[in-house]
Each structure stands twice: as structure tokens, then as C-alpha cells.
Design a protein around this motif. Structure first.
Motif, PDB file in Angstrom:
ATOM      1  N   GLU A  23       0.850  -1.060  -0.057  1.00 59.42           N
ATOM      2  CA  GLU A  23      -0.052   0.065  -0.108  1.00 59.42           C
ATOM      3  C   GLU A  23       0.693   1.256  -0.059  1.00 59.42           C
ATOM      4  N   VAL A  24       0.569   2.106  -0.810  1.00 62.02           N
ATOM      5  CA  VAL A  24       1.394   3.181  -0.933  1.00 62.02           C
ATOM      6  C   VAL A  24       0.722   4.709  -0.614  1.00 62.02           C
ATOM      7  N   CYS A  25      -0.664   4.757  -0.647  1.00 56.31           N
ATOM      8  CA  CYS A  25      -1.471   5.731  -0.488  1.00 56.31           C
ATOM      9  C   CYS A  25      -2.853   5.399  -0.164  1.00 56.31           C
ATOM     10  N   MET A  26      -3.253   5.998   0.731  1.00 58.29           N
ATOM     11  CA  MET A  26      -4.837   5.848   1.049  1.00 58.29           C
ATOM     12  C   MET A  26      -5.681   6.954   0.667  1.00 58.29           C
ATOM     13  N   GLN A  27      -5.172   7.895  -0.165  1.00 49.85           N
ATOM     14  CA  GLN A  27      -5.887   8.705  -0.904  1.00 49.85           C
ATOM     15  C   GLN A  27      -6.488   9.757   0.155  1.00 49.85           C
ATOM     16  N   CYS A  28      -5.886  10.334   0.892  1.00 51.81           N
ATOM     17  CA  CYS A  28      -6.274  11.113   2.097  1.00 51.81           C
ATOM     18  C   CYS A  28      -6.875  12.546   1.765  1.00 51.81           C
ATOM     19  N   GLY A  29      -6.624  12.998   0.407  1.00 50.24           N
ATOM     20  CA  GLY A  29      -7.043  14.348  -0.294  1.00 50.24           C
ATOM     21  C   GLY A  29      -6.250  15.423   0.364  1.00 50.24           C
ATOM     22  N   ASN A  30      -4.974  15.346   1.056  1.00 52.45           N
ATOM     23  CA  ASN A  30      -4.382  16.377   1.406  1.00 52.45           C
ATOM     24  C   ASN A  30      -2.880  15.998   1.608  1.00 52.45           C
ATOM     25  N   CYS A  31      -2.093  15.782   0.528  1.00 54.58           N
ATOM     26  CA  CYS A  31      -1.135  15.162   0.066  1.00 54.58           C
ATOM     27  C   CYS A  31       0.163  15.734   0.780  1.00 54.58           C
ATOM     28  N   ILE A  32       1.113  15.141   1.678  1.00 52.35           N
ATOM     29  CA  ILE A  32       2.160  15.793   2.200  1.00 52.35           C
ATOM     30  C   ILE A  32       3.439  14.953   1.585  1.00 52.35           C
ATOM     31  N   LEU A  33       3.426  14.572   0.680  1.00 56.96           N
ATOM     32  CA  LEU A  33       4.719  13.697   0.026  1.00 56.96           C
ATOM     33  C   LEU A  33       5.682  14.952  -0.103  1.00 56.96           C
ATOM     34  N   ALA A  34       5.573  16.068  -0.367  1.00 57.15           N
ATOM     35  CA  ALA A  34       6.616  16.976  -0.502  1.00 57.15           C
ATOM     36  C   ALA A  34       7.441  17.130   0.735  1.00 57.15           C
ATOM     37  N   ILE A  76       7.642   9.590   0.437  1.00 58.06           N
ATOM     38  CA  ILE A  76       7.132   8.237   1.076  1.00 58.06           C
ATOM     39  C   ILE A  76       6.010   8.530   2.067  1.00 58.06           C
ATOM     40  N   CYS A  77       4.880   7.925   1.933  1.00 56.20           N
ATOM     41  CA  CYS A  77       3.835   8.436   2.426  1.00 56.20           C
ATOM     42  C   CYS A  77       3.558   7.563   3.913  1.00 56.20           C
ATOM     43  N   PRO A  78       3.820   8.543   4.907  1.00 54.13           N
ATOM     44  CA  PRO A  78       3.804   8.103   6.381  1.00 54.13           C
ATOM     45  C   PRO A  78       2.331   7.801   6.705  1.00 54.13           C
ATOM     46  N   LEU A  79       1.431   8.174   6.169  1.00 58.23           N
ATOM     47  CA  LEU A  79      -0.102   8.133   6.499  1.00 58.23           C
ATOM     48  C   LEU A  79      -0.332   6.442   6.422  1.00 58.23           C
ATOM     49  N   VAL A  80       0.077   6.019   5.379  1.00 48.51           N
ATOM     50  CA  VAL A  80      -0.077   4.451   5.087  1.00 48.51           C
ATOM     51  C   VAL A  80       1.066   3.651   5.589  1.00 48.51           C
TER      52      VAL A  80
HETATM   53  S1  SF4 Z   1      -0.060  11.804   2.020  1.00 51.70           S
HETATM   54 FE1  SF4 Z   1      -0.189   9.688   1.275  1.00 51.70          FE
HETATM   55  S2  SF4 Z   1      -2.432   8.964   1.673  1.00 51.70           S
HETATM   56 FE2  SF4 Z   1      -2.472  11.180   1.144  1.00 51.70          FE
HETATM   57  S3  SF4 Z   1      -2.472  11.681  -0.981  1.00 51.70           S
HETATM   58 FE3  SF4 Z   1      -0.328  11.738  -0.449  1.00 51.70          FE
HETATM   59  S4  SF4 Z   1       0.558   9.548  -0.557  1.00 51.70           S
HETATM   60 FE4  SF4 Z   1      -1.632   9.501  -0.614  1.00 51.70          FE
END
Ligand code: SF4
Ligand code: SF4
Lengths: 217, 305
Positions: free
Chosen positions: A128-139, A144-148
């Protein structure tokens, strides 16, 4: 990007189907085929199992992409076999299940658990790499997504349980924040970790009711 | 003074502080907390009440704190982010202050996977650093997280944890600095056994001047048996127990006495490390031993301020 699924235990299906005698089975030619959870051979296996359990399978099909609109036409082509059934068992992800139920007035049952939207890191290994949180913080987190990937979805990690690159939850799980740390170090951006990441607005991920968006041309 | 608690007074006076831990029962008995309060009252300046530690359901920290306070102990209410969202946490903080609890320690919380309800849904709406910041904002700006006004005074002495033994080692200083910047008035560390590594971390802490901005209390967990030493070495994540300590406990004839001696030796060494303002003794399920350890470490009587 693929929707990752796993088959439900057959006992759970038997329970859900206990009131049904005649069943129509639908598979999916896309993600569920790639995951070996709802392709042609799994559909045929399921047919056999259902028959062994005393059910009648009135027919089956593998829709090329079950979540697509075209499912409507596919279902229409087999309308007679479907009409004979008490219910439809869908071996596709939850998108496919919901699409089928939209275009059929039969009760629809999922045969799979929809786990996550993920990618194949190495052949056969999905993560799993993204849970489509609607507020992306990858920057902030070196992509790397810490939420998932962090067990606690921490925004100011790594926590005090991170040891030798592993998460406190299991020695088999890499600590997401160690990965983020290493990548930021390689990018010369460790200073990003000095900032306090503010409290999140979770309303973009779980609001009231389903999230919707309208795209106008 | 931020809250005027006993712990704050002792630390602000520059004296070497002693805090202890009192785990609430897995049940409804007030007497259990009262007994722990009785055992700890004269040998520590404040006592932490854990918040469903290791994700095992116990009496709430808030209730445990009230019971300790009734015994004349200055309580430290621990709050983990695992089980409550920002609404519930802020509400508990208001209640705690109304009940006279002034020390609050902010933690992420152990993952529920190892507790007695591993199928629970966790919350982690905010993380420990954001929690510190939120409490500071409640106290100093009288504002909730939503920016609305809190009515009444919000006196709080805010604490946080630090684990110098977690990885990446260099980041541990950054994380402490973030907690201090967020508003941590005091820090209680993970249990120290490997003194050299701890001293190395403290050197980085003092070089950055963080010991001047917060009060650092070093964690001490007395070891009761060789089995406990092995268990902590092998299974407790984030704790580092050197092999020498395990073999010392294995060879000891009287393990409990050896455990006390070891804890006292560790405290003696911690007292010598620049920047350390006190010790935090976590004798989980062995609270009765704390007075003896504190006495042998030459830290009695505790100041009355
Ligand atoms: S922060 Fe994580 S869960 Fe949210 S959109 Fe970005 S990759 Fe997806
Ligand atoms: S060890 Fe790493 S991945 Fe696991 S909870 Fe802590 S920061 Fe997250």
C-alpha cells in the motif's frame, strides 16, 4: 496502481449465501485476475466449490474490467442466466461489486476483501502506498507516505519505537520514518525534519458521507 | 510558575527531582491506587499514571491521578494519542485541570497490536508533538485547537518522553528539540541501562542548550529478575539492555537485592551526567521498592516546597 484484493474465507461466503440456491458468478479481468483472486480460473474454482456445497451455478462471466461502465452491457448479454439466479457473487474488488449492484436488481455479494490500492514492488509483492487522504504531504516526506506506511500515521516521526530500521509493530515491517529519514538525508533535506508538522485537516479524508467531486469542462 | 505543581516547584528550584510511575489496576479498585500512592508519597516529587500502557485496558489515567492526589501525591497524567481524538483529549485536559491535576505528559502511545484488544481501531488524530503544542496553546493563548476561547485558567506543566536508544540516533536530538520547541517543560526518558550511549546523547543535548530550555529526567526501570532482564533485552522495543546486565542478574543470588543495587548504581551515574535534572523511576508492578531505591541513592528526604 492496482486494487489489491484477497478471497474471503469460503465459510464466510457459505454463511452469506445460506439463503441462496442458485448463484451467478462474476469475475474481473483486470486487478482481480492479476492478483489471482477473481480471474477465470478462480471463477471456475469457485463454481466447483459452490456446486460441491450443493448450490447451482446458473452461469458465470469474467467482465474485462468490472468497475467500468461497460459492465452494464456485459451483464445485459447474460441476462437470462442472471435472471435464473437468486443472487450474484462478485469476485472483483469493491468497485466491481458496487458497479454490478448498480446495474442489476439481484442481491450482490462480494467474494473478495478489498485491501488497499497498492503497487507491485517486486513480482507478486504488493504494498500500500497511498490511502487517498485528499491532502498530500509527500513534499515533506521525500515521496514516502507516512499515513499508510507508518503504523501510527505519525507526521513528526520516527517515534521512540523505531529500532534498526524496523517498526515497533513487527521486525518484518520497515519503519516508514527511517526510510523517509534516509531519503531526506540523501537529498540533503534533513532540515525538513526540524519543522513541526502542524495538525492535519482530516476532513479531506473522512468527512460526512462519501467524498465527491464534480469536474466541469 | 506555569501550574505551580510540586514537580514544577522542585525542578524550578534546581533540585534533583524524583518521579515515579504508578500503573492503574486492570479493575475498579481505588484501594490499589491508594496503596501505590501511600508507597510513593514520601519518596518522590510526583507520580505518573499511565494511560492504558502497552494498549492494555486499565483504569483511566484521569481517575488514577485523582486517587493519587487524594493520597497527597502530585500526579502526572499521561495522555496517549492512540485512543482519543483532539475533541476527547482537550475535554479530558479541561476535566483534569478542574480536578487539580497540573502535570500532563504527552505520548504517541504503544501500538494496540501488542495489547489486549489488538483488533481495536486506533485514532492517532494528532501525534505527541502536536499534542504538546496543542496543550501549550491552551495554556498560553487560552485557545482550543479550533481557535475558540477556553474559559478559565489553564495551568499546566507539560511533559514529553524521549528515547535516546531509538533510531536513527542523530534524529533523537532533533526530535527532542521539536518537543521542546512545541512546549515541553519537562522530559522523561526511556529507561537507561547503557550509560555511555545516554551520556553521548546528553552531550549533544547540552551542546544544543536544550537542557536549559526543559528539565530532563532520566528513566530508570529496576529489574526484578534475570527473566525480566532477558525479556526487556529481547522483546521490549526501544529499550536497550546490555548483555552484562543480563548476566549480572543471572549470576546474582538475591536477584531483587541485585536489582535494587543496579538501579541505585545507575542513578548514581546519572546524577553525574551534566544536564540531568532528575530521575523517573518506573517500577512497573513493583512500586513498593521505590522508597528503598530512592533512599539508597541518597535522595531522601524529598523537599517540601
Ligand atoms: S499523503 Fe499519503 S495518503 Fe495522502 S495523498 Fe499523499 S500519498 Fe496519498
Ligand atoms: S516505528 Fe516507525 S513506522 Fe513504526 S510507528 Fe514508529 S515511526 Fe511509525
Amino acid at each position: 496502481m492496482k486494487t489489491i484484493t484477497a478471497q474471503k474465507p469460503f465459510e464466510e461466503l457459505s454463511e452469506a449465501l445460506s439463503g441462496a440456491e442458485r448463484i451467478y458468478v462474476v469475475g474481473c479481468g483486470t486487478c482481480a485476475t492479476m492478483l489471482h483472486t477473481g480471474g477465470k480460473s478462480e471463477v471456475l474454482d469457485m463454481k466447483e466449490k459452490l456446486e460441491a456445497a450443493g448450490k447451482k451455478v446458473t452461469g458465470w462471466m469474467v467482465i474485462p474490467t468490472a468497475c467500468d461502465e461497460l459492465s452494464k452491457d456485459a451483464l445485459g448479454e447474460s441476462i437470462q442466466e442472471i435472471e435464473q439466479a437468486d443472487c450474484i457473487l462478485v469476485m472483483a474488488c469493491a468497485f466491481g461489486v458496487q458497479t454490478v449492484s448498480l446495474y442489476s436488481d439481484k442481491p450482490v455479494y462480494p467474494a473478495l476483501n478489498t485491501l488497499f490500492v497498492g503497487k507491485e514492488e517486486t513480482p507478486g509483492h504488493f504494498i500500500e502506498v497511498c490511502m487517498q487522504c485528499g491532502n498530500c504531504i509527500l513534499a515533506r516526506t521525500a515521496g514516502i507516505c507516512p499515513l499508510v506506511r507508518c503504523a501510527k500515521s505519525l507526521l513528526n516521526g520516527p517515534c521512540g519505537g523505531s529500532v534498526d530500521g524496523k517498526c515497533e509493530v513487527s521486525p518484518d515491517i520497515p519503519c516508514a520514518w527511517q526510510i523517509i529519514y534516509d531519503r531526506l538525508a540523501a537529498l540533503g533535506q534533513l532540515d525538513k525534519l526540524e519543522e513541526i508538522v502542524p495538525i492535519r485537516d482530516w476532513s479531506t479524508s473522512r468527512e460526512g458521507g462519501p467524498r465527491t467531486i464534480i469536474i466541469s469542462d | 510558575m506555569k501550574a505551580g505543581t510540586n514537580l514544577e516547584k522542585v525542578l524550578e528550584s534546581g533540585m534533583f527531582a524524583v518521579t515515579a510511575e504508578a500503573g492503574p489496576p486492570k479493575g475498579t479498585s481505588a484501594a490499589v491506587m491508594q496503596r501505590k500512592g501511600e508507597a510513593l508519597r514520601h519518596c518522590c516529587d510526583a507520580a505518573n499514571v499511565t494511560d492504558n500502557q502497552t494498549a492494555i485496558v486499565r483504569m483511566s489515567s484521569l481517575a488514577g491521578c485523582v486517587l493519587l492526589k487524594q493520597q497527597g501525591v502530585d500526579p502526572v497524567m499521561q495522555i496517549v494519542c492512540r485512543d482519543r481524538n483532539r475533541i476527547a483529549i482537550q475535554s479530558d485536559v479541561l476535566g483534569a485541570i478542574a480536578l487539580g491535576i497540573g502535570n500532563i505528559l504527552c505520548l504517541s502511545g504503544d501500538h494496540q497490536k501488542f495489547g489486549n484488544h489488538p483488533t481495536a481501531k486506533n485514532v492517532f488524530d494528532i501525534d505527541s508533538i502536536q499534542l504538546i503544542q496543542a496543550l501549550k496553546n491552551m495554556r498560553d493563548e487560552k485557545k482550543f485547537l479550533c481557535d475558540e476561547e477556553v474559559s478559565g485558567e489553564v495551568p499546566m506543566f507539560i511533559g514529553a518522553a524521549a528515547n535516546p536508544y531509538a533510531d536513527p540516533f542523530e534524529f533523537r536530538l532533533t526530535r527532542l528539540a521539536k518537543k521542546v520547541k512545541a512546549g515541553a517543560d519537562f522530559i522523561q526518558t526511556q529507561a537507561v541501562y547503557d550509560i555511555a550511549k545516554f551520556a553521548k546523547w546528553m552531550k549533544m543535548v547540552t551542546d544544543r542548550g536544550l537542557d536549559k530550555e526543559t528539565h530532563i529526567l532520566a528513566g530508570v526501570i529496576p529489574i526484578k529478575s534475570a527473566g525480566m532482564a532477558r525479556y526487556m533485552r529481547d522483546y521490549v522495543s526501544g529499550v536497550s539492555v546490555p548483555d552484562e546486565i543480563v548476566s549480572r542478574m543471572e549470576q546474582a543470588k538475591e536477584t531483587k537485592e541485585e536489582g535494587v543495587r543496579l538501579a541505585v548504581e545507575i542513578i548514581e551515574q546519572l546524577k553525574e551526567i551534566p544536564g540531568i535534572h532528575g530521575v523517573h523511576i518506573m517500577a512497573v508492578g513493583w512500586e513498593d521498592i521505590v522508597p528503598e531505591i530512592v533512599e539508597q541513592a541518597g535522595l531522601l528526604p524529598r523537599p517540601v516546597l
